[in-house]
Structures are given as C-alpha cells and as structure tokens.
Design a protein around this motif. Structure first.
Motif, mmCIF file in Angstrom:
data_model
loop_
_atom_site.group_PDB
_atom_site.id
_atom_site.type_symbol
_atom_site.label_atom_id
_atom_site.label_comp_id
_atom_site.label_asym_id
_atom_site.label_seq_id
_atom_site.Cartn_x
_atom_site.Cartn_y
_atom_site.Cartn_z
ATOM 1 N N ALA A 272 0.831 -1.209 0.000
ATOM 2 C CA ALA A 272 0.000 0.000 0.000
ATOM 3 C C ALA A 272 0.863 1.256 0.000
ATOM 4 C CB ALA A 272 -0.939 -0.010 1.213
ATOM 5 N N GLY A 273 1.964 1.242 0.758
ATOM 6 C CA GLY A 273 2.857 2.392 0.755
ATOM 7 C C GLY A 273 3.501 2.602 -0.602
ATOM 8 N N CYS A 274 3.881 1.509 -1.267
ATOM 9 C CA CYS A 274 4.449 1.615 -2.618
ATOM 10 C C CYS A 274 3.445 2.252 -3.570
ATOM 11 C CB CYS A 274 4.841 0.237 -3.137
ATOM 12 S SG CYS A 274 6.071 -0.633 -2.160
ATOM 13 N N PHE A 275 2.186 1.803 -3.502
ATOM 14 C CA PHE A 275 1.182 2.345 -4.408
ATOM 15 C C PHE A 275 0.922 3.816 -4.116
ATOM 16 C CE2 PHE A 275 -3.234 3.265 -5.575
ATOM 17 C CZ PHE A 275 -3.193 2.950 -6.921
ATOM 18 N N LEU A 276 0.938 4.196 -2.839
ATOM 19 C CA LEU A 276 0.746 5.608 -2.493
ATOM 20 C C LEU A 276 1.833 6.466 -3.129
ATOM 21 C CD1 LEU A 276 -0.737 7.773 -0.783
ATOM 22 C CD2 LEU A 276 0.884 7.257 1.048
ATOM 23 N N LEU A 277 3.081 6.037 -3.027
ATOM 24 C CA LEU A 277 4.175 6.806 -3.631
ATOM 25 C C LEU A 277 4.113 6.749 -5.158
ATOM 26 C CD1 LEU A 277 7.201 5.925 -1.316
ATOM 27 C CD2 LEU A 277 5.652 7.884 -1.213
ATOM 28 N N LEU A 278 3.602 5.646 -5.689
ATOM 29 C CA LEU A 278 3.463 5.543 -7.143
ATOM 30 C C LEU A 278 2.446 6.558 -7.653
ATOM 31 C CD1 LEU A 278 4.500 3.892 -9.543
ATOM 32 C CD2 LEU A 278 2.613 2.297 -9.164
ATOM 33 N N ARG A 279 1.348 6.720 -6.954
ATOM 34 C CA ARG A 279 0.355 7.713 -7.345
ATOM 35 C C ARG A 279 0.864 9.134 -7.119
ATOM 36 N NH1 ARG A 279 -5.753 7.462 -6.508
ATOM 37 N NH2 ARG A 279 -5.595 8.248 -8.627
ATOM 38 N N ALA A 280 1.741 9.294 -6.140
ATOM 39 C CA ALA A 280 2.283 10.618 -5.845
ATOM 40 C C ALA A 280 3.525 10.920 -6.671
ATOM 41 C CB ALA A 280 2.607 10.724 -4.352
ATOM 42 N N ALA A 281 3.765 10.173 -7.746
ATOM 43 C CA ALA A 281 4.944 10.404 -8.588
ATOM 44 C C ALA A 281 5.021 11.831 -9.118
ATOM 45 C CB ALA A 281 4.965 9.394 -9.740
ATOM 46 N N PRO A 282 3.893 12.472 -9.526
ATOM 47 C CA PRO A 282 3.996 13.872 -9.957
ATOM 48 C C PRO A 282 4.508 14.792 -8.848
ATOM 49 C CG PRO A 282 1.942 12.926 -10.719
ATOM 50 C CD PRO A 282 2.552 11.922 -9.789
ATOM 51 N N LEU A 283 4.137 14.506 -7.613
ATOM 52 C CA LEU A 283 4.641 15.308 -6.493
ATOM 53 C C LEU A 283 6.128 15.066 -6.276
ATOM 54 C CD1 LEU A 283 4.030 17.163 -4.023
ATOM 55 C CD2 LEU A 283 3.619 15.078 -2.722
ATOM 56 N N LEU A 284 6.547 13.807 -6.368
ATOM 57 C CA LEU A 284 7.967 13.493 -6.179
ATOM 58 C C LEU A 284 8.828 14.127 -7.263
ATOM 59 C CD1 LEU A 284 7.766 9.717 -5.172
ATOM 60 C CD2 LEU A 284 8.111 11.673 -3.678
ATOM 61 N N GLU A 285 8.254 14.334 -8.448
ATOM 62 C CA GLU A 285 9.004 14.997 -9.509
ATOM 63 C C GLU A 285 9.384 16.422 -9.123
ATOM 64 O OE1 GLU A 285 10.150 14.074 -12.419
ATOM 65 O OE2 GLU A 285 9.450 11.995 -12.351
ATOM 66 N N ARG A 286 8.553 17.033 -8.273
ATOM 67 C CA ARG A 286 8.815 18.407 -7.847
ATOM 68 C C ARG A 286 9.624 18.469 -6.560
ATOM 69 N NH1 ARG A 286 8.207 20.728 -12.277
ATOM 70 N NH2 ARG A 286 8.663 22.592 -11.012
ATOM 71 N N ALA A 287 10.011 17.335 -6.004
ATOM 72 C CA ALA A 287 10.728 17.295 -4.725
ATOM 73 C C ALA A 287 11.926 16.358 -4.848
ATOM 74 C CB ALA A 287 9.794 16.842 -3.598
ATOM 75 N N PRO A 288 13.020 16.815 -5.439
ATOM 76 C CA PRO A 288 14.191 15.936 -5.636
ATOM 77 C C PRO A 288 14.752 15.376 -4.332
ATOM 78 C CG PRO A 288 14.389 17.953 -6.949
ATOM 79 C CD PRO A 288 13.222 18.147 -6.043
ATOM 80 N N ALA A 289 14.753 16.185 -3.281
ATOM 81 C CA ALA A 289 15.279 15.696 -1.995
ATOM 82 C C ALA A 289 14.448 14.531 -1.479
ATOM 83 C CB ALA A 289 15.299 16.834 -0.974
ATOM 84 N N ALA A 290 13.135 14.611 -1.644
ATOM 85 C CA ALA A 290 12.264 13.515 -1.208
ATOM 86 C C ALA A 290 12.503 12.267 -2.058
ATOM 87 C CB ALA A 290 10.802 13.948 -1.281
ATOM 88 N N ARG A 291 12.755 12.436 -3.333
ATOM 89 C CA ARG A 291 13.043 11.280 -4.190
ATOM 90 C C ARG A 291 14.325 10.587 -3.751
ATOM 91 N NH1 ARG A 291 12.851 12.770 -10.386
ATOM 92 N NH2 ARG A 291 13.304 10.532 -10.476
ATOM 93 N N VAL A 292 15.328 11.377 -3.403
ATOM 94 C CA VAL A 292 16.578 10.784 -2.921
ATOM 95 C C VAL A 292 16.338 10.013 -1.626
ATOM 96 C CG1 VAL A 292 18.883 11.310 -2.034
ATOM 97 C CG2 VAL A 292 18.029 12.498 -4.061
ATOM 98 N N LEU A 293 15.545 10.611 -0.727
ATOM 99 C CA LEU A 293 15.228 9.932 0.535
ATOM 100 C C LEU A 293 14.514 8.610 0.282
ATOM 101 C CD1 LEU A 293 14.973 9.858 3.635
ATOM 102 C CD2 LEU A 293 12.866 11.212 3.395
ATOM 103 N N ALA A 294 13.537 8.614 -0.619
ATOM 104 C CA ALA A 294 12.816 7.376 -0.938
ATOM 105 C C ALA A 294 13.752 6.331 -1.529
ATOM 106 C CB ALA A 294 11.669 7.671 -1.905
ATOM 107 N N GLY A 295 14.649 6.750 -2.423
ATOM 108 C CA GLY A 295 15.582 5.805 -3.019
ATOM 109 C C GLY A 295 16.534 5.199 -1.999
ATOM 110 N N VAL A 296 17.035 6.028 -1.079
ATOM 111 C CA VAL A 296 17.948 5.525 -0.045
ATOM 112 C C VAL A 296 17.230 4.544 0.870
ATOM 113 C CG1 VAL A 296 19.291 6.197 1.986
ATOM 114 C CG2 VAL A 296 19.473 7.532 -0.120
#
Length: 469
Positions: A272-296
């Motif tokens: 469920a958490g994966c799907f939430l972040l998958l739907r929030a992909a447009p938001l993550l595109e605008r937040a590079p620091a958050a994308r790095v945190l998710a990847g780590v």
C-alpha cells in the motif's frame, strides 16, 4: 453518459465490500452470525462484483484517454471552510490496482473458508477481511484526503486486529500492540501531510498531488511545500510498508492466520505504501530531496531484508522478509522515475508472493515427508552472498540478521522510552497541579467558613462525589 456510467461502476465496486462489512458487522453485534457457507458466498459475490466493475471501469477509462478523472458524488457535510465530499480520482493505474486487489481478496477469501473451517473466530476474520477490502479500495481510488485517510486507517486497524486474531495467547496480543503502535506513526505522518496540504494549497483534493502533470508544479505548492508533503508521505509509506527503520514489526505480524499473512504482508497491505508513492509520482518529480530519501530507504531496506531473510527459522517470516526485499526495490524504481516498471513489478510480485504464502503449508508438509523418508534433514547450499563474504563478515552479518538489525531495541530506546519518560513527567505534573489546586481550595474554604475543611470532602469534590455539598 460515459462519465455517469464510470461513476456508477466505481461507486458500486467500492460499495460492495462496504455493504459486506456492514452486514457481517451488524450480524456480529446482534450475535446472529451467519453460517459459514453464507459468509463465504457473500464475500465471494462482493469481490467478484468489485472485480467486474473495476475491470469495466478501467476499460472505459482507458478508452476515454487523457489524465485522471475526478468523480464527485456530492458534499456530505457542510462547514465554514467547505465540507466533506465523496470523491474518487480514477485512471488506469488506480483502477488496475483496485481490480487486482479485488481478485486477491477473493482468492484469499475462498482459501480462508476452508483453512478456517470451524475456527471459533471464523466470522470475525471475514468481518476484518471486508474492512480491509473497503480500506484498500479507498486508498486506491480516493479523490480527496478524507477518503484516503479513512482507507489508510481501515487497513491499519484490520491488520492489527488480525495479528491478534488468536487472542487466547499473550504473544499475538503483544505483537498486535507493537504493530498498531508503528501504524500510529504512519497515521500521524499521513494526517500531518493532509493538514499541510490544506494549509498550503487550501484544498483537500488529491488531484493536486496525484493528477498534476510532470511538467508543471502543483498549483499552490512551492518546492519547499512539495518537499515537506512528500517527505511526510514517505514516512507514512515507510511505516505501513515496513521500510527501515520500521521493519521490526514485520516478523511480529506473522502471528495472524496464514491467509491474512498472505493478503497483508505478502500481497496488498505491505504494497500500500508503494502504491501511495506511485500515485504521488507527480509530487515526487517536484521534490528531488524527497526522491533521494525514498531511493535511499528503498535500497537500504532491500539490502537489510535480503540479509535478514537468510536466517529466519520459520517460513512465514522468511517469506515476509523476501517480500520486503522486493518492496524496497519497487520503492527504488519509483524514486528513479520508472513508474510503469514499478507498477508491473508490484503487480507481478503481489501475485507471486500470494501463491508462495498460500502454498507454504503444503510445501512444509512435503518437506517433512521427504526428510522423514530419507531419515535426515535437507541442508541448503550456500548462496552467492555467503560465498562472496569473508568469514569475519559472515559472522557479523549473521548476528545482525539473527537480531533483525536490532531495530526493536533501537525503536524502544529512541521512541518508546523517551515517550514513556515524557508521559511519566506529565503525569507527575498533573498530580502536582491537582495537589496544589486542592491546597488552594482547602485554604479558601477555611478562610470563608473559619473551619478547616475535611480533606476527604475536598478529595470528593475532585472526583465529583460530593458535588451537592
């Protein structure tokens, strides 16, 4: 007409498990539990209906093309700053996940009917399964933060209650409380993201986060606001999907029945958490620091789970950590921007891991039969990681994996103990304030009447026992 039919299909699909939950729940409250065959038939019919409606809705949505479609069913409550509306935000991704969830819950319900036959908690299990299905559909299709939060809560509550399903023993109850406590962290992060979204953008619609194009910044959100909301969503997803540092609750959740472990920690809930972040992909595109945190977090979790699963002594915990390895990889794919690959990986892993969980009892039975026939235990061959690592590193990794990364100890020292110290200090402060107030009341009564009041009466006033005097 097409929009109206799409709205009707989506609403009826979500309503199916909700109606089932209401029927089974009211029957339990009235102590008029349905026969097992009726419960199984109703559950199968509800999940079949949801699968058909979501599939038809997905075909309709794909035929229309374009971006996500917002379906509104009116405002159900009014307030000074707006009301609570029932809204869904649908696209092929959301409807595909909802249809997959309906199929998974339907398969598990058929398996559970036979697995839990004549179990004292049979009816209670299906009540919680219907609650979970309602929650996962809301998370998949919610169009505003109210629907998303309700679905998120239903998933967490049903999960914790199923961990404590065998409440006759103390261990399931203790582990259910631990799971529920970690879910509170997830819920707090989700609620904080909701409040921040409403404060910064002045809206409760998820189309701002999930429906914005990749080329445009979400309206009303700057880089800092988008990053803050994205980080809170990552924390909520991490706690729900057992990412580091919240992975310690995962083996504790195996106390529940095998079918619930399959649908929660092998298939849907842990994703469920994966799907939430998958739907929030447009938001993550605008937040590079958050994308790095998710990847780590995803990479660290995948490595941690791959090491830990090698030393588990029971098959359910081993499969759960194997699932967590793939969940970490899915998070890495989302962080890297490969949304299509991440969804394909997620859907395939859900189906594969569900089969493994449901077939685990038969595999163990066959393994015991083979060992009994040859008169000895089968010794597995060393894997690539064992052959690659030197001896001193293997011993340290073994201890690390055996203690499951010491995550429970770290969580207790970093979160539980400070929280208990704060609550203890607040309890002492409350007692001191109450004693001070009683002393002032005693002096005031004595100066007014000229008689020292009975301390027992003052204590009675505190508890409301002598309010007439």
């Amino acid at each position: 007409m097409a929009a109206r039919s799409l709205a009707g299909l989506v609403a009826s699909g979500v309503a199916a498990p909700a109606i089932l939950f209401a029927i089974l729940g009211v029957a339990s409250l009235l102590n008029r539990r349905l026969p097992e065959r009726w419960t199984a038939a109703l559950t199968g019919a509800a999940m079949t209906w949801a699968l058909v409606t979501f599939s038809l809705a997905g075909i309709t949505c794909a035929a229309r093309g374009g971006g996500p479609i917002r379906l509104s069913y009116g405002t159900w409550s009014a307030a000074a700053h707006g009301g609570i509306a029932l809204e869904f935000l649908v696209d092929p991704l959301a409807l595909g996940f909802a249809a997959l969830s309906a199929a998974i819950v339907g398969i598990v319900s058929a398996f559970s009917h036979r697995y839990l036959h004549r179990e004292p908690g049979y009816h209670r299990y299906f009540v919680l399964l219907a609650m979970f299905a309602t929650g996962i559909f809301l998370v998949a299709l919610a169009g505003n933060v109210q629907g998303l939060f309700v679905g998120w809560e239903l998933i967490g509550l049903s999960s914790a209650l199923l961990v404590g399903f065998f409440h006759e023993r103390p261990a399931p109850l203790d582990n259910a409380l631990r799971v529920f406590a970690v879910y509170r962290i997830s819920d707090a992060a989700m609620l904080s993201a909701v409040v921040l979204l409403h404060s910064l953008a002045g809206t409760d619609s998820l189309s701002l986060l999930f429906g914005a194009g990749h080329a445009e910044a979400p309206v009303g959100l700057g880089t800092m606001g988008a990053t803050a909301i994205a980080v809170l969503l990552i924390v909520a997803a991490a706690a729900k999907s057992a990412l580091l540092p919240f992975s310690g609750w995962l083996p504790r959740a195996m106390e529940g029945p095998t079918p619930s472990s399959a649908v929660y920690y092998g298939a849907l809930s842990i994703h469920a958490g994966c799907f939430l972040l998958l739907r929030a992909a447009p938001l993550l595109e605008r937040a590079p620091a958050a994308r790095v945190l998710a990847g780590v977090l995803g990479a660290a979790t995948a490595l941690y789970a791959a090491v830990t699963t090698r030393v588990q002594s029971d098959v359910k915990s081993s499969l759960a950590y194997a699932s967590l390895t793939q969940v970490g990889l899915v998070i890495c794919e989302i962080a890297a921007g490969y949304s299509t690959l991440a969804f394909a990986h997620l859907a395939g892993h859900i189906c594969f891991r569900l089969f493994q969980f449901l077939s685990a009892p038969n595999v163990l039975h066959d393994l015991h039969g083979i060992e009994a026939a040859i008169g000895n235990r089968l010794v597995p061959e060393q894997g690539y990681l064992e052959r690659l690592a030197p001896g001193w590193l293997r011993s340290r990794l073994y201890l690390f994996a055996l203690e499951r990364g010491f995550l429970d100890t770290l969580l207790d020292r970093a979160v539980v103990m400070p929280f208990r110290r704060v609550t203890g200090w607040l309890t002492g402060l409350d007692r001191w304030l109450c004693d001070a107030a009683l002393t002032v009341a005693r002096v005031a009564l004595g100066s007014r009447t000229g008689v020292e009041p009975d301390s027992r009466k003052v204590e009675g006033w505190r508890g409301g026992e002598n309010g007439d005097e």
